[in-house]
Motif scaffolding. Structure first.
Motif, PDB file in Angstrom:
ATOM      1  N   ALA A 166       0.576  -1.241  -0.098  1.00  0.00           N
ATOM      2  CA  ALA A 166      -0.163  -0.131   0.141  1.00  0.00           C
ATOM      3  C   ALA A 166       0.911   1.256   0.021  1.00  0.00           C
ATOM      4  CB  ALA A 166      -0.840   0.100   1.290  1.00  0.00           C
ATOM      5  N   ASN A 167       1.998   1.226   0.379  1.00  0.00           N
ATOM      6  CA  ASN A 167       3.019   2.210   0.513  1.00  0.00           C
ATOM      7  C   ASN A 167       3.910   2.606  -0.754  1.00  0.00           C
ATOM      8  OD1 ASN A 167       2.270   2.935   3.236  1.00  0.00           O
ATOM      9  ND2 ASN A 167       3.491   1.193   3.959  1.00  0.00           N
ATOM     10  N   THR A 168       3.811   1.864  -1.627  1.00  0.00           N
ATOM     11  CA  THR A 168       4.419   1.810  -2.828  1.00  0.00           C
ATOM     12  C   THR A 168       4.481   3.161  -3.824  1.00  0.00           C
ATOM     13  OG1 THR A 168       5.555   0.491  -4.722  1.00  0.00           O
ATOM     14  CG2 THR A 168       3.106   0.798  -4.651  1.00  0.00           C
ATOM     15  N   ARG A 169       5.124   3.560  -4.165  1.00  0.00           N
ATOM     16  CA  ARG A 169       5.111   4.527  -5.546  1.00  0.00           C
ATOM     17  C   ARG A 169       4.128   4.383  -6.566  1.00  0.00           C
ATOM     18  NH1 ARG A 169      11.141   5.548  -4.925  1.00  0.00           N
ATOM     19  NH2 ARG A 169      11.402   7.348  -3.561  1.00  0.00           N
ATOM     20  N   VAL A 170       3.249   5.354  -6.581  1.00  0.00           N
ATOM     21  CA  VAL A 170       2.344   5.567  -7.721  1.00  0.00           C
ATOM     22  C   VAL A 170       2.373   6.614  -8.787  1.00  0.00           C
ATOM     23  CG1 VAL A 170      -0.341   5.535  -8.026  1.00  0.00           C
ATOM     24  CG2 VAL A 170       0.495   4.334  -6.100  1.00  0.00           C
ATOM     25  N   ALA A 171       2.118   6.078 -10.008  1.00  0.00           N
ATOM     26  CA  ALA A 171       1.832   7.312 -11.204  1.00  0.00           C
ATOM     27  C   ALA A 171       0.645   7.155 -11.661  1.00  0.00           C
ATOM     28  CB  ALA A 171       2.974   7.239 -12.042  1.00  0.00           C
ATOM     29  N   ILE A 172       0.003   8.087 -12.212  1.00  0.00           N
ATOM     30  CA  ILE A 172      -1.342   8.430 -12.858  1.00  0.00           C
ATOM     31  C   ILE A 172      -1.004   8.550 -14.392  1.00  0.00           C
ATOM     32  CG2 ILE A 172      -3.694   8.808 -12.660  1.00  0.00           C
ATOM     33  CD1 ILE A 172      -3.155   7.376 -10.409  1.00  0.00           C
ATOM     34  N   VAL A 173      -1.339   8.060 -15.217  1.00  0.00           N
ATOM     35  CA  VAL A 173      -1.236   8.401 -16.518  1.00  0.00           C
ATOM     36  C   VAL A 173      -2.405   8.122 -17.551  1.00  0.00           C
ATOM     37  CG1 VAL A 173       1.134   7.793 -16.317  1.00  0.00           C
ATOM     38  CG2 VAL A 173      -0.366   6.065 -17.383  1.00  0.00           C
ATOM     39  N   GLY A 174      -2.429   9.094 -18.638  1.00  0.00           N
ATOM     40  CA  GLY A 174      -3.544   8.983 -19.388  1.00  0.00           C
ATOM     41  C   GLY A 174      -3.620   9.917 -20.532  1.00  0.00           C
ATOM     42  N   TYR A 175      -4.135   9.529 -21.728  1.00  0.00           N
ATOM     43  CA  TYR A 175      -3.842  10.519 -22.927  1.00  0.00           C
ATOM     44  C   TYR A 175      -5.424  10.616 -23.558  1.00  0.00           C
ATOM     45  CZ  TYR A 175      -2.433  11.928 -27.604  1.00  0.00           C
ATOM     46  OH  TYR A 175      -2.229  12.940 -28.633  1.00  0.00           O
ATOM     47  N   SER A 176      -5.798  11.899 -24.084  1.00  0.00           N
ATOM     48  CA  SER A 176      -7.106  12.138 -24.558  1.00  0.00           C
ATOM     49  C   SER A 176      -7.886  12.023 -23.293  1.00  0.00           C
ATOM     50  CB  SER A 176      -7.410  11.248 -25.578  1.00  0.00           C
ATOM     51  OG  SER A 176      -8.471  11.490 -26.519  1.00  0.00           O
ATOM     52  N   GLN A 177      -9.196  10.999 -23.380  1.00  0.00           N
ATOM     53  CA  GLN A 177     -10.220  11.195 -22.390  1.00  0.00           C
ATOM     54  C   GLN A 177      -9.237  10.601 -21.068  1.00  0.00           C
ATOM     55  OE1 GLN A 177     -13.186   8.205 -22.419  1.00  0.00           O
ATOM     56  NE2 GLN A 177     -14.027   8.825 -20.661  1.00  0.00           N
ATOM     57  N   GLY A 178      -8.085   9.866 -21.309  1.00  0.00           N
ATOM     58  CA  GLY A 178      -7.427   9.624 -20.320  1.00  0.00           C
ATOM     59  C   GLY A 178      -6.743  10.754 -19.554  1.00  0.00           C
ATOM     60  N   GLY A 179      -6.199  11.581 -20.403  1.00  0.00           N
ATOM     61  CA  GLY A 179      -5.552  12.794 -19.840  1.00  0.00           C
ATOM     62  C   GLY A 179      -6.685  13.530 -19.082  1.00  0.00           C
ATOM     63  N   HIS A 180      -7.874  13.795 -19.720  1.00  0.00           N
ATOM     64  CA  HIS A 180      -8.735  14.479 -18.748  1.00  0.00           C
ATOM     65  C   HIS A 180      -9.073  13.651 -17.257  1.00  0.00           C
ATOM     66  CE1 HIS A 180     -13.036  15.893 -18.176  1.00  0.00           C
ATOM     67  NE2 HIS A 180     -12.444  16.998 -18.191  1.00  0.00           N
ATOM     68  N   ALA A 181      -8.805  12.276 -17.381  1.00  0.00           N
ATOM     69  CA  ALA A 181      -9.176  11.674 -16.056  1.00  0.00           C
ATOM     70  C   ALA A 181      -7.923  11.686 -15.397  1.00  0.00           C
ATOM     71  CB  ALA A 181      -9.541  10.151 -16.268  1.00  0.00           C
ATOM     72  N   ALA A 182      -6.700  11.528 -15.850  1.00  0.00           N
ATOM     73  CA  ALA A 182      -5.526  11.749 -15.076  1.00  0.00           C
ATOM     74  C   ALA A 182      -5.493  13.191 -14.472  1.00  0.00           C
ATOM     75  CB  ALA A 182      -4.363  11.483 -16.033  1.00  0.00           C
ATOM     76  N   GLY A 183      -5.842  14.148 -15.291  1.00  0.00           N
ATOM     77  CA  GLY A 183      -5.709  15.644 -14.657  1.00  0.00           C
ATOM     78  C   GLY A 183      -6.997  15.512 -13.503  1.00  0.00           C
ATOM     79  N   TRP A 184      -7.814  15.025 -13.582  1.00  0.00           N
ATOM     80  CA  TRP A 184      -8.921  15.126 -12.382  1.00  0.00           C
ATOM     81  C   TRP A 184      -8.407  14.335 -11.437  1.00  0.00           C
ATOM     82  CZ3 TRP A 184     -12.573  17.761 -10.839  1.00  0.00           C
ATOM     83  CH2 TRP A 184     -13.189  18.903 -11.504  1.00  0.00           C
ATOM     84  N   ALA A 185      -7.797  13.310 -11.498  1.00  0.00           N
ATOM     85  CA  ALA A 185      -7.232  12.375 -10.562  1.00  0.00           C
ATOM     86  C   ALA A 185      -6.294  13.402  -9.813  1.00  0.00           C
ATOM     87  CB  ALA A 185      -6.557  11.017 -11.014  1.00  0.00           C
ATOM     88  N   ALA A 186      -5.411  13.994 -10.404  1.00  0.00           N
ATOM     89  CA  ALA A 186      -4.555  14.900  -9.968  1.00  0.00           C
ATOM     90  C   ALA A 186      -4.863  15.971  -8.844  1.00  0.00           C
ATOM     91  CB  ALA A 186      -3.392  15.317 -11.182  1.00  0.00           C
ATOM     92  N   GLN A 187      -6.012  16.467  -9.420  1.00  0.00           N
ATOM     93  CA  GLN A 187      -6.895  17.519  -8.793  1.00  0.00           C
ATOM     94  C   GLN A 187      -7.455  16.887  -7.532  1.00  0.00           C
ATOM     95  OE1 GLN A 187      -7.249  20.842 -12.148  1.00  0.00           O
ATOM     96  NE2 GLN A 187      -9.136  19.935 -11.561  1.00  0.00           N
ATOM     97  N   LEU A 188      -8.133  15.774  -7.421  1.00  0.00           N
ATOM     98  CA  LEU A 188      -8.728  15.221  -6.438  1.00  0.00           C
ATOM     99  C   LEU A 188      -8.139  14.529  -5.438  1.00  0.00           C
ATOM    100  CD1 LEU A 188     -11.795  13.906  -8.759  1.00  0.00           C
ATOM    101  CD2 LEU A 188     -11.909  15.782  -7.220  1.00  0.00           C
ATOM    102  N   ALA A 189      -6.899  13.850  -5.816  1.00  0.00           N
ATOM    103  CA  ALA A 189      -6.024  13.076  -5.049  1.00  0.00           C
ATOM    104  C   ALA A 189      -5.827  13.533  -3.524  1.00  0.00           C
ATOM    105  CB  ALA A 189      -4.886  12.619  -5.670  1.00  0.00           C
ATOM    106  N   PRO A 190      -5.468  14.587  -3.454  1.00  0.00           N
ATOM    107  CA  PRO A 190      -5.104  15.308  -1.961  1.00  0.00           C
ATOM    108  C   PRO A 190      -6.325  15.007  -0.942  1.00  0.00           C
ATOM    109  CG  PRO A 190      -4.244  16.459  -3.869  1.00  0.00           C
ATOM    110  CD  PRO A 190      -5.210  15.724  -4.414  1.00  0.00           C
ATOM    111  N   THR A 191      -7.551  15.076  -1.467  1.00  0.00           N
ATOM    112  CA  THR A 191      -8.594  15.002  -0.511  1.00  0.00           C
ATOM    113  C   THR A 191      -9.416  13.487  -0.882  1.00  0.00           C
ATOM    114  OG1 THR A 191      -9.961  16.148  -2.381  1.00  0.00           O
ATOM    115  CG2 THR A 191      -8.942  17.600  -0.620  1.00  0.00           C
ATOM    116  N   TYR A 192      -9.366  13.064  -1.734  1.00  0.00           N
ATOM    117  CA  TYR A 192     -10.174  11.797  -2.193  1.00  0.00           C
ATOM    118  C   TYR A 192      -9.381  10.763  -1.979  1.00  0.00           C
ATOM    119  CZ  TYR A 192     -13.144   8.469  -4.653  1.00  0.00           C
ATOM    120  OH  TYR A 192     -13.851   7.297  -4.736  1.00  0.00           O
ATOM    121  N   ALA A 193      -7.907  10.666  -2.075  1.00  0.00           N
ATOM    122  CA  ALA A 193      -7.206   9.432  -1.758  1.00  0.00           C
ATOM    123  C   ALA A 193      -5.741   9.684  -1.201  1.00  0.00           C
ATOM    124  CB  ALA A 193      -7.025   8.628  -3.194  1.00  0.00           C
ATOM    125  N   PRO A 194      -5.697  10.572  -0.197  1.00  0.00           N
ATOM    126  CA  PRO A 194      -4.751  11.259   0.313  1.00  0.00           C
ATOM    127  C   PRO A 194      -3.657  10.103   0.727  1.00  0.00           C
ATOM    128  CG  PRO A 194      -6.434  11.269   1.855  1.00  0.00           C
ATOM    129  CD  PRO A 194      -6.969  10.784   0.771  1.00  0.00           C
TER     130      PRO A 194
END
Length: 374
Positions: A166-194
């Motif tokens: 559970a402590n391992t490093r994580v990256a979130i990636v995506g392109y096109s719709q996936g870029g939209h999703a990755a961008g939203w994950a980046a904005q939401l992570a601090p509060t949704y999945a801290p």
């Protein structure tokens, strides 16, 4: 009550029925694995692969079930990083789900996923809300996409038999719709999945401003994607209803579009304008304008380094949406590396940029720092 809420309620009732006598069943939390099935995914001979369903959260805060795929290289351990992979547009129907195509061996983004998995990274691929599970696909609903992407990673970390930590490093990636999703994950992570140890985000050609994208594609070859986005936003929010503003052609299109995959969206509606389907400009209505604006990226700055890349020659998603996004995230103090490339069209750029994007992500997962170019 919506189909999605009925399904979520059924899962909770089912859990209570199997709880030991006298013990209350715990409600599923976001990222909990609801089902897992080992599959033989062609090409992934070097990995163990599971098709899963997991708990997530809709754009409006309701519990939902999402499907996806977890790919873990054989010999993975507690130090193996995890890449949350957000796919590009696959369509609206269940048969379009990336998990089904990965299992069948004909996934169009398979080679991009291999780029990460062959480096020894585990990969968690979301199908998003409503593709492969009951309910409609909330296409272009940013919060739903971000939640589903983050929860796919949490599910991979909770899946038994992977060896992941559970402590391992994580990256979130995506392109096109996936870029939209990755961008939203980046904005939401601090509060949704801290609790996730996120080291990087790679955000490729995101449709960061849907109004700009809709105007760019109206009447063009990819007009079907605009129609699909309108459908996706409509089914996301109970306060919206597009049907009063559709003509007969529009009502037929909306009925037909709900199970189309990307190739059908691009061929059936090529060259059409939204005015061909509506009785008035829906985006001029305040309730619609506000909801579409809610999907815009840039309102919150990611806390981990971001690689944002977009080609000047992108024919589907104009590069200016990423130029504006870079400015917003940099103004908020973000660590952003922006690559405005000359790699041709939309699909060519995904392939041509993949090796360098994967290397950049690999450096962040190895703990190497980057200063960005804000």
């Amino acid at each position: 009550m919506s189909v999605r809420r009925l399904v979520a309620g059924f899962l909770l009732v089912a859990a209570s029925l199997v709880a030991p006598p006298g013990v209350a069943a715990a409600a599923a939390a976001p990222g909990d694995v609801l089902s897992a099935r080992a599959v033989n995914a062609p090409g992934f001979f070097y990995a163990n692969v599971w098709t899963i369903t997991y708990q997530s959260t809709s754009a409006t805060g309701s519990p939902i079930t999402v499907s996806g795929t977890v790919i873990v290289p054989k010999g993975a351990n507690a130090n193996t990083p995890v890449v949350g992979y957000a796919p590009g547009t696959h369509g609206l129907g269940d048969q379009c789900a990336p998990s089904r195509h990965l299992e069948a061996g004909d996934e169009t983004e398979g080679l991009l996923i291999h780029q990460y998995a062959t480096r020894g990274f585990a990969v968690a691929v979301t199908d998003y809300e409503g593709i492969g599970t009951p309910g409609e696909h909330t296409y272009m609903a940013g919060r739903a996409e971000g939640h589903a992407t983050l929860d796919a990673v949490r599910a991979a970390l909770r899946l038994s038999g992977t060896g992941l930590s559970a402590n391992t490093r994580v990256a979130i990636v995506g392109y096109s719709q996936g870029g939209h999703a990755a961008g939203w994950a980046a904005q939401l992570a601090p509060t949704y999945a801290p609790a996730l140890n996120i080291a990087a985000y790679a955000v490729g050609a995101p449709p960061a401003d849907l109004k700009v994208v809709a105007d760019h594609n109206d009447g063009g070859d990819n007009a079907g994607l605009v129609l699909a986005a309108g459908y996706g936003i409509d089914v996301t929010y109970p306060d919206l209803d597009i049907t009063p503003y559709l003509n007969d052609t529009g009502r037929a299109a909306i009925t037909d579009i709900r199970d189309d995959c990307t190739d059908e969206l691009q061929t059936k509606y090529s060259g059409r304008s939204m005015a061909d389907y509506t009785t008035e400009d829906v985006l001029s209505r305040p309730e619609w304008s506000a909801r579409v604006d809610e999907q815009k990226l840039g309102g919150t700055t990611p806390r981990a380094p971001v690689l944002l890349y977009h080609s000047n020659g992108d024919e589907i998603l104009p590069v200016q949406v990423s130029v504006a996004l870079r400015s917003a995230w940099c103004a908020g103090g973000g660590n952003v590396t922006f690559q405005r490339t000359y790699t041709g069209g939309h699909f060519a750029t995904a392939a041509l940029m993949s090796p360098s994007v994967t290397s950049w992500v690999g450096d962040r997962l190895a703990g190497r720092s980057t200063a960005g170019n804000c």
